[in-house]
Motif scaffolding. Structure first.
Motif, PDB file in Angstrom:
ATOM      1  N   PRO A 138       0.844  -1.198   0.000  1.00 22.54           N
ATOM      2  CA  PRO A 138       0.000   0.000   0.000  1.00 22.54           C
ATOM      3  C   PRO A 138       0.878   1.246   0.000  1.00 22.54           C
ATOM      4  N   HIS A 139       0.393   2.320  -0.572  1.00 20.92           N
ATOM      5  CA  HIS A 139       1.092   3.596  -0.462  1.00 20.92           C
ATOM      6  C   HIS A 139       0.786   4.201   0.900  1.00 20.92           C
ATOM      7  N   LYS A 140       1.743   4.927   1.466  1.00 20.86           N
ATOM      8  CA  LYS A 140       1.555   5.483   2.812  1.00 20.86           C
ATOM      9  C   LYS A 140       0.369   6.442   2.890  1.00 20.86           C
ATOM     10  N   HIS A 141       0.001   7.069   1.771  1.00 22.56           N
ATOM     11  CA  HIS A 141      -1.149   7.967   1.790  1.00 22.56           C
ATOM     12  C   HIS A 141      -2.473   7.222   1.636  1.00 22.56           C
ATOM     13  N   PHE A 142      -2.386   5.945   1.253  1.00 24.95           N
ATOM     14  CA  PHE A 142      -3.601   5.160   1.027  1.00 24.95           C
ATOM     15  C   PHE A 142      -3.469   3.791   1.675  1.00 24.95           C
ATOM     16  N   PRO A 143      -3.321   3.729   2.991  1.00 24.13           N
ATOM     17  CA  PRO A 143      -3.160   2.442   3.674  1.00 24.13           C
ATOM     18  C   PRO A 143      -4.370   1.553   3.444  1.00 24.13           C
ATOM     19  N   GLY A 144      -4.088   0.276   3.268  1.00 24.54           N
ATOM     20  CA  GLY A 144      -5.164  -0.679   3.041  1.00 24.54           C
ATOM     21  C   GLY A 144      -5.489  -0.891   1.578  1.00 24.54           C
ATOM     22  N   GLN A 145      -4.886  -0.082   0.684  1.00 26.82           N
ATOM     23  CA  GLN A 145      -5.102  -0.241  -0.749  1.00 26.82           C
ATOM     24  C   GLN A 145      -3.810  -0.757  -1.382  1.00 26.82           C
ATOM     25  N   GLU A 146      -3.690  -2.058  -1.490  1.00 29.17           N
ATOM     26  CA  GLU A 146      -2.455  -2.668  -1.981  1.00 29.17           C
ATOM     27  C   GLU A 146      -2.377  -2.577  -3.505  1.00 29.17           C
ATOM     28  N   HIS A 147      -1.203  -2.201  -4.007  1.00 28.14           N
ATOM     29  CA  HIS A 147      -0.964  -2.085  -5.445  1.00 28.14           C
ATOM     30  C   HIS A 147       0.376  -2.729  -5.791  1.00 28.14           C
ATOM     31  N   GLY A 148       0.584  -2.930  -7.079  1.00 24.17           N
ATOM     32  CA  GLY A 148       1.867  -3.398  -7.562  1.00 24.17           C
ATOM     33  C   GLY A 148       2.780  -2.224  -7.878  1.00 24.17           C
ATOM     34  N   TRP A 149       4.072  -2.367  -7.547  1.00 25.09           N
ATOM     35  CA  TRP A 149       5.060  -1.316  -7.782  1.00 25.09           C
ATOM     36  C   TRP A 149       6.313  -1.952  -8.360  1.00 25.09           C
ATOM     37  N   GLU A 150       6.926  -1.311  -9.342  1.00 22.29           N
ATOM     38  CA  GLU A 150       8.193  -1.840  -9.850  1.00 22.29           C
ATOM     39  C   GLU A 150       9.275  -1.624  -8.806  1.00 22.29           C
ATOM     40  N   ILE A 151      10.069  -2.662  -8.571  1.00 21.69           N
ATOM     41  CA  ILE A 151      11.163  -2.535  -7.617  1.00 21.69           C
ATOM     42  C   ILE A 151      12.301  -1.723  -8.235  1.00 21.69           C
ATOM     43  N   PHE A 152      13.123  -1.150  -7.384  1.00 20.49           N
ATOM     44  CA  PHE A 152      14.309  -0.435  -7.831  1.00 20.49           C
ATOM     45  C   PHE A 152      15.482  -1.403  -7.856  1.00 20.49           C
ATOM     46  N   ASP A 153      16.408  -1.187  -8.784  1.00 22.35           N
ATOM     47  CA  ASP A 153      17.582  -2.052  -8.888  1.00 22.35           C
ATOM     48  C   ASP A 153      18.606  -1.695  -7.820  1.00 22.35           C
ATOM     49  N   GLU A 154      19.352  -2.693  -7.379  1.00 21.77           N
ATOM     50  CA  GLU A 154      20.372  -2.463  -6.361  1.00 21.77           C
ATOM     51  C   GLU A 154      21.378  -1.418  -6.819  1.00 21.77           C
ATOM     52  N   ALA A 155      21.766  -1.478  -8.107  1.00 18.08           N
ATOM     53  CA  ALA A 155      22.728  -0.501  -8.626  1.00 18.08           C
ATOM     54  C   ALA A 155      22.173   0.916  -8.551  1.00 18.08           C
ATOM     55  N   GLN A 156      20.871   1.064  -8.769  1.00 15.29           N
ATOM     56  CA  GLN A 156      20.257   2.384  -8.662  1.00 15.29           C
ATOM     57  C   GLN A 156      20.316   2.907  -7.234  1.00 15.29           C
ATOM     58  N   ILE A 157      19.982   2.042  -6.284  1.00 18.84           N
ATOM     59  CA  ILE A 157      19.961   2.455  -4.885  1.00 18.84           C
ATOM     60  C   ILE A 157      21.355   2.848  -4.413  1.00 18.84           C
TER      61      ILE A 157
END
Length: 286
Positions: A138-157
């Protein structure tokens, strides 16, 4: 990495690739950044983001100081002492129009995804995203509403952490001023989203200096109606306990993302506690 003449210099001693854009304003307020804002590009490639930030289409012009590709390659497009157009309508700790105060870093990532009829995942453009690159949250502004999100790559982080360390060191940016676009434009923007662990990012950039939030006195900066003191961290299903008037002093007990558990300070003592958004707090000078 380090900052040299408002340009990012890599550990190799060479400057990061610089791709110039006309999409920039004049000098930042006070001539240097005081806030660092993290975004995702909502796209699949760095080249696409760079072209967008160079475009001067009639639909609107945008830009960012840095773009970080999937492999960690960093491209700079605006010097750190100049205004880039990445934040839009925004506010943070008493400042309106955060473009005038901030460095904007765009990390290549599709962001929020949608399910297909066959159970797969696609971006807002319809581009397919492998399930191995998707996290459910869930996004912190919309708790309880689960969505899919692309993960970030380790190299990016890793590249993001190194760049942030260089920028905060050069300009003495504080831990509470390393924020997401969704912090400075809550409810309007959702990037960088839950796949970017902002608390972890702050910890790795500042060591444990992000704990400077805790046990500090802050002042409510909310002229007009004041600030809602809430039962929980978030807007959904979070009862308003009371209004904290402008200039109320609060003691920050704990920080949860962009929300703070605070105690109202009355006659030098902690009184009623609850959660407020960090957007409306300004540190009390030591």
């Amino acid at each position: 990495m380090k900052v040299d003449d408002h340009r990012l210099k890599l550990d190799s001693g060479k400057f990061a690739t610089f791709v110039s854009t006309a999409n920039m304003g004049g000098p930042l307020a006070n001539g240097a950044p005081s806030i660092l804002v993290i975004h995702y590009t909502a796209g699949g490639t760095a080249s696409g983001a760079i072209q967008t930030f160079k475009s001067q289409s009639a639909s609107g012009r945008t830009s960012a100081h840095l773009v970080i590709d999937h492999d960690g390659k960093i491209t700079q497009m605006v010097p750190f002492d100049r205004v880039a157009w990445h934040a839009g309508a925004s506010r943070w700790r008493g400042h309106d129009g955060i473009n005038q105060h901030a460095v904007g870093i765009e990390v290549v990532n599709w962001g929020k995804l949608s399910r297909t009829g066959g159970g797969g995942w696609v971006s807002w453009t319809g581009a397919s995203v492998p399930a191995s690159r998707v996290m459910l949250a869930p996004h912190k502004h919309f708790p309880g509403q689960e969505h899919g999100w692309e993960i970030f790559d380790e190299a990016q982080i890793e590249a993001l952490i190194a760049a942030c360390r260089a920028i905060v060191s050069a300009y003495r940016i504080q831990g509470w001023d390393l924020v997401g676009h969704d912090d400075i434009s809550p409810m309007r923007k959702i990037d960088p989203g839950p796949a970017m662990a902002m608390d972890s990012l702050r910890s790795r950039v500042f060591g444990r200096e992000d704990d400077a939030f805790d046990n500090r006195l802050f002042r409510v900066n909310a002229p007009g109606d004041g600030l809602n003191l809430r039962e929980n961290a978030g807007l959904a299903n979070s009862r308003v306990i009371k209004k904290l008037p402008h200039d109320t002093t609060v003691h920050v007990v704990e920080v949860v993302g962009s929300w703070a558990l605070v105690a109202e300070v009355i006659a030098g003592n902690d009184d009623v506690t609850g959660f407020v958004h960090m957007n409306w707090l300004v540190p009390v000078a030591a």
